[in-house]
Design a protein around this motif. Structure first.
Motif, PDB file in Angstrom:
ATOM      1  N   LYS A 248       0.829  -1.203   0.000  1.00  0.00           N
ATOM      2  CA  LYS A 248       0.000   0.000   0.000  1.00  0.00           C
ATOM      3  C   LYS A 248       0.863   1.252   0.000  1.00  0.00           C
ATOM      4  O   LYS A 248       2.057   1.215   0.310  1.00  0.00           O
ATOM      5  N   LEU A 249       0.220   2.362  -0.318  1.00  0.00           N
ATOM      6  CA  LEU A 249       0.816   3.685  -0.163  1.00  0.00           C
ATOM      7  C   LEU A 249       0.056   4.408   0.935  1.00  0.00           C
ATOM      8  O   LEU A 249      -1.169   4.293   1.042  1.00  0.00           O
ATOM      9  N   ALA A 250       0.785   5.146   1.777  1.00  0.00           N
ATOM     10  CA  ALA A 250       0.166   5.793   2.931  1.00  0.00           C
ATOM     11  C   ALA A 250       0.710   7.202   3.110  1.00  0.00           C
ATOM     12  O   ALA A 250       1.732   7.578   2.531  1.00  0.00           O
ATOM     13  N   ASP A 251       0.021   7.979   3.964  1.00  0.00           N
ATOM     14  CA  ASP A 251       0.492   9.332   4.276  1.00  0.00           C
ATOM     15  C   ASP A 251       1.333   9.300   5.541  1.00  0.00           C
ATOM     16  O   ASP A 251       1.632   8.232   6.096  1.00  0.00           O
ATOM     17  N   SER A 252       1.713  10.469   6.029  1.00  0.00           N
ATOM     18  CA  SER A 252       2.605  10.552   7.191  1.00  0.00           C
ATOM     19  C   SER A 252       1.963  10.022   8.468  1.00  0.00           C
ATOM     20  O   SER A 252       2.658   9.699   9.429  1.00  0.00           O
ATOM     21  N   SER A 253       0.627   9.930   8.500  1.00  0.00           N
ATOM     22  CA  SER A 253      -0.094   9.403   9.664  1.00  0.00           C
ATOM     23  C   SER A 253      -0.457   7.935   9.489  1.00  0.00           C
ATOM     24  O   SER A 253      -1.286   7.410  10.231  1.00  0.00           O
ATOM     25  N   ASN A 254       0.135   7.286   8.481  1.00  0.00           N
ATOM     26  CA  ASN A 254      -0.093   5.873   8.168  1.00  0.00           C
ATOM     27  C   ASN A 254      -1.516   5.582   7.707  1.00  0.00           C
ATOM     28  O   ASN A 254      -1.971   4.444   7.784  1.00  0.00           O
ATOM     29  N   ARG A 255      -2.215   6.606   7.210  1.00  0.00           N
ATOM     30  CA  ARG A 255      -3.530   6.389   6.602  1.00  0.00           C
ATOM     31  C   ARG A 255      -3.348   5.931   5.159  1.00  0.00           C
ATOM     32  O   ARG A 255      -2.545   6.500   4.419  1.00  0.00           O
ATOM     33  N   GLN A 256      -4.119   4.913   4.785  1.00  0.00           N
ATOM     34  CA  GLN A 256      -3.991   4.356   3.439  1.00  0.00           C
ATOM     35  C   GLN A 256      -4.438   5.342   2.374  1.00  0.00           C
ATOM     36  O   GLN A 256      -5.501   5.942   2.456  1.00  0.00           O
ATOM     37  N   ILE A 257      -3.592   5.500   1.338  1.00  0.00           N
ATOM     38  CA  ILE A 257      -3.918   6.333   0.190  1.00  0.00           C
ATOM     39  C   ILE A 257      -4.258   5.478  -1.021  1.00  0.00           C
ATOM     40  O   ILE A 257      -5.164   5.777  -1.789  1.00  0.00           O
ATOM     41  N   TYR A 258      -3.525   4.377  -1.185  1.00  0.00           N
ATOM     42  CA  TYR A 258      -3.741   3.512  -2.339  1.00  0.00           C
ATOM     43  C   TYR A 258      -3.354   2.082  -1.986  1.00  0.00           C
ATOM     44  O   TYR A 258      -2.364   1.857  -1.286  1.00  0.00           O
ATOM     45  N   ASP A 259      -4.132   1.119  -2.457  1.00  0.00           N
ATOM     46  CA  ASP A 259      -3.874  -0.304  -2.227  1.00  0.00           C
ATOM     47  C   ASP A 259      -3.679  -0.982  -3.578  1.00  0.00           C
ATOM     48  O   ASP A 259      -4.557  -0.935  -4.440  1.00  0.00           O
ATOM     49  N   TYR A 260      -2.531  -1.625  -3.779  1.00  0.00           N
ATOM     50  CA  TYR A 260      -2.251  -2.295  -5.043  1.00  0.00           C
ATOM     51  C   TYR A 260      -3.019  -3.602  -5.205  1.00  0.00           C
ATOM     52  O   TYR A 260      -3.095  -4.147  -6.312  1.00  0.00           O
ATOM     53  N   ASN A 261      -3.554  -4.152  -4.097  1.00  0.00           N
ATOM     54  CA  ASN A 261      -4.304  -5.422  -4.155  1.00  0.00           C
ATOM     55  C   ASN A 261      -3.518  -6.496  -4.906  1.00  0.00           C
ATOM     56  O   ASN A 261      -3.996  -7.084  -5.881  1.00  0.00           O
ATOM     57  N   ILE A 262      -2.302  -6.765  -4.454  1.00  0.00           N
ATOM     58  CA  ILE A 262      -1.397  -7.626  -5.212  1.00  0.00           C
ATOM     59  C   ILE A 262      -1.694  -9.110  -5.054  1.00  0.00           C
ATOM     60  O   ILE A 262      -1.266  -9.924  -5.858  1.00  0.00           O
ATOM     61  N   GLY A 263      -2.388  -9.504  -3.999  1.00  0.00           N
ATOM     62  CA  GLY A 263      -2.657 -10.915  -3.787  1.00  0.00           C
ATOM     63  C   GLY A 263      -1.471 -11.642  -3.175  1.00  0.00           C
ATOM     64  O   GLY A 263      -0.407 -11.057  -2.942  1.00  0.00           O
ATOM     65  N   ASN A 264      -1.624 -12.918  -2.924  1.00  0.00           N
ATOM     66  CA  ASN A 264      -0.581 -13.720  -2.295  1.00  0.00           C
ATOM     67  C   ASN A 264       0.416 -14.230  -3.324  1.00  0.00           C
ATOM     68  O   ASN A 264       0.208 -14.129  -4.533  1.00  0.00           O
ATOM     69  N   GLY A 265       1.508 -14.823  -2.838  1.00  0.00           N
ATOM     70  CA  GLY A 265       2.514 -15.355  -3.747  1.00  0.00           C
ATOM     71  C   GLY A 265       3.553 -16.160  -2.989  1.00  0.00           C
ATOM     72  O   GLY A 265       3.606 -16.140  -1.763  1.00  0.00           O
ATOM     73  N   TYR A 266       4.388 -16.869  -3.734  1.00  0.00           N
ATOM     74  CA  TYR A 266       5.403 -17.700  -3.096  1.00  0.00           C
ATOM     75  C   TYR A 266       6.676 -16.896  -2.832  1.00  0.00           C
ATOM     76  O   TYR A 266       6.856 -15.782  -3.342  1.00  0.00           O
ATOM     77  N   VAL A 267       7.561 -17.452  -2.025  1.00  0.00           N
ATOM     78  CA  VAL A 267       8.830 -16.817  -1.698  1.00  0.00           C
ATOM     79  C   VAL A 267       9.944 -17.851  -1.832  1.00  0.00           C
ATOM     80  O   VAL A 267       9.806 -18.992  -1.402  1.00  0.00           O
ATOM     81  N   LEU A 268      11.041 -17.441  -2.472  1.00  0.00           N
ATOM     82  CA  LEU A 268      12.229 -18.287  -2.620  1.00  0.00           C
ATOM     83  C   LEU A 268      13.447 -17.477  -2.187  1.00  0.00           C
ATOM     84  O   LEU A 268      13.568 -16.300  -2.518  1.00  0.00           O
ATOM     85  N   GLY A 269      14.347 -18.121  -1.451  1.00  0.00           N
ATOM     86  CA  GLY A 269      15.521 -17.402  -0.987  1.00  0.00           C
ATOM     87  C   GLY A 269      16.739 -18.303  -0.868  1.00  0.00           C
ATOM     88  O   GLY A 269      16.619 -19.516  -0.696  1.00  0.00           O
ATOM     89  N   ILE A 270      17.899 -17.695  -0.980  1.00  0.00           N
ATOM     90  CA  ILE A 270      19.170 -18.391  -0.772  1.00  0.00           C
ATOM     91  C   ILE A 270      20.118 -17.441  -0.047  1.00  0.00           C
ATOM     92  O   ILE A 270      20.100 -16.234  -0.296  1.00  0.00           O
ATOM     93  N   GLY A 271      20.899 -17.976   0.873  1.00  0.00           N
ATOM     94  CA  GLY A 271      21.804 -17.140   1.633  1.00  0.00           C
ATOM     95  C   GLY A 271      23.100 -17.860   1.935  1.00  0.00           C
ATOM     96  O   GLY A 271      23.169 -19.100   1.907  1.00  0.00           O
ATOM     97  N   ILE A 272      24.128 -17.070   2.224  1.00  0.00           N
ATOM     98  CA  ILE A 272      25.426 -17.615   2.617  1.00  0.00           C
ATOM     99  C   ILE A 272      25.887 -16.887   3.865  1.00  0.00           C
ATOM    100  O   ILE A 272      25.682 -15.680   3.999  1.00  0.00           O
TER     101      ILE A 272
END
Length: 276
Positions: A248-272
């Motif tokens: 989302k996008l918000a103002d300085s008071s953390n009030r929502q201005i815009y919601d992208y409504n992106i939905g869920n998704g998977y996550v993949l990661g690798i680390g050293i």
């Protein structure tokens, strides 16, 4: 110049006091989180150390930098495509004190600078927490506390709770908030984890209008595998899924201005990781 100097001073870490090599670590991670509308790619690096101050006191410090790149795949988001790179510099200082054989308390203070491109003093937020760790039996341990965190995408005071149960030297379970996990190690080189965590972040935007924050949050369930490939080197592999994912996008008071409504998704990661 003065602002940059003050910010760098705030996040600087002194390693002159490191005497025990086994207390130093450095790591790097890459993580991708694609959704139907927007893809997220995050890279982070960190250095940390731990030190005992006598028999009952411990300190730890971790300095971390992360970079988040956002790919907007649909043309309907063209008017926000300049918001495609975000940065974070974070320093976590932790202190713990063993009150008795079965009780200890710990606190952390976490100054963090979350910004788009131009770093300024107004981008700095101070987070942290305090918790009590109580051993109830040889196998059962209770953690309870509170903290100012960004797990819901904005700085808020949230509870911290966890109940740890040790099945054996190879397996243990934690049920709690914001993190739960079950961990198993079949030998000294392999460790398997099933985790569930509430996590989020926010970034100040380089803008002077009503929209000045990008806010992210999700619940992540993942399977992780840690492999000790040599004496000092470790690899981490992560695969999971983000539930209730929000951008989302918000103002300085953390009030929502815009919601992208992106939905869920998977996550993949690798680390050293390098640890001494």
């Amino acid at each position: 110049m003065i602002v940059r100097f003050l910010i760098c001073s705030l996040f600087s870490v002194t390693f002159l006091s490191i005497k025990a090599q086994e207390n130093f670590a450095a790591y790097a991670n890459i993580k991708i989180e694609p959704t139907n509308k927007i893809n997220f790619n995050e890279t982070d690096i960190a250095v940390s150390y731990k030190k005992n101050l006598g028999t009952k006191y411990k300190i730890a410090n971790t300095l971390e930098y992360s970079n988040l790149k956002v790919s907007y795949e649909l043309n309907q988001f063209d008017f926000y495509q300049e918001q495609d790179k975000f940065n974070q510099i974070q320093n976590r200082f932790e202190f713990s004190h063993e009150i008795s054989e079965k009780t200890k308390w710990q606190f952390s203070i976490i100054p963090t600078a979350n910004f788009q491109q131009n770093l300024d003093l107004s981008d700095i937020t101070v987070l942290g927490n305090i918790a009590i760790n109580q051993q109830l039996s040889s196998k059962l341990n209770l953690v309870i506390g509170a903290g100012r965190t960004s797990i819901f995408g904005a700085p808020k005071f949230t509870p911290i709770a966890g109940l740890d149960y040790k099945f054996s030297d190879k397996a243990n379970l934690r049920v709690g908030f914001p993190d739960s996990q079950i961990k198993y190690s079949n030998n000294e080189r392999n460790e398997f984890k099933l985790t569930n965590s509430f996590n989020g972040n926010f970034y100040h935007l380089d803008t002077s209008d009503a929209v000045n924050k990008a806010v992210l949050s999700q619940i992540t369930t993942a399977f992780e595998y840690d492999r000790n490939v040599s004496k000092n080197w470790f690899l981490n592999f992560k695969a999971g899924y983000d539930f209730n994912k929000k951008y989302k996008l918000a103002d300085s008071s953390n009030r929502q201005i815009y919601d992208y409504n992106i939905g869920n998704g998977y996550v993949l990661g690798i680390g050293i990781k390098y640890k001494q």
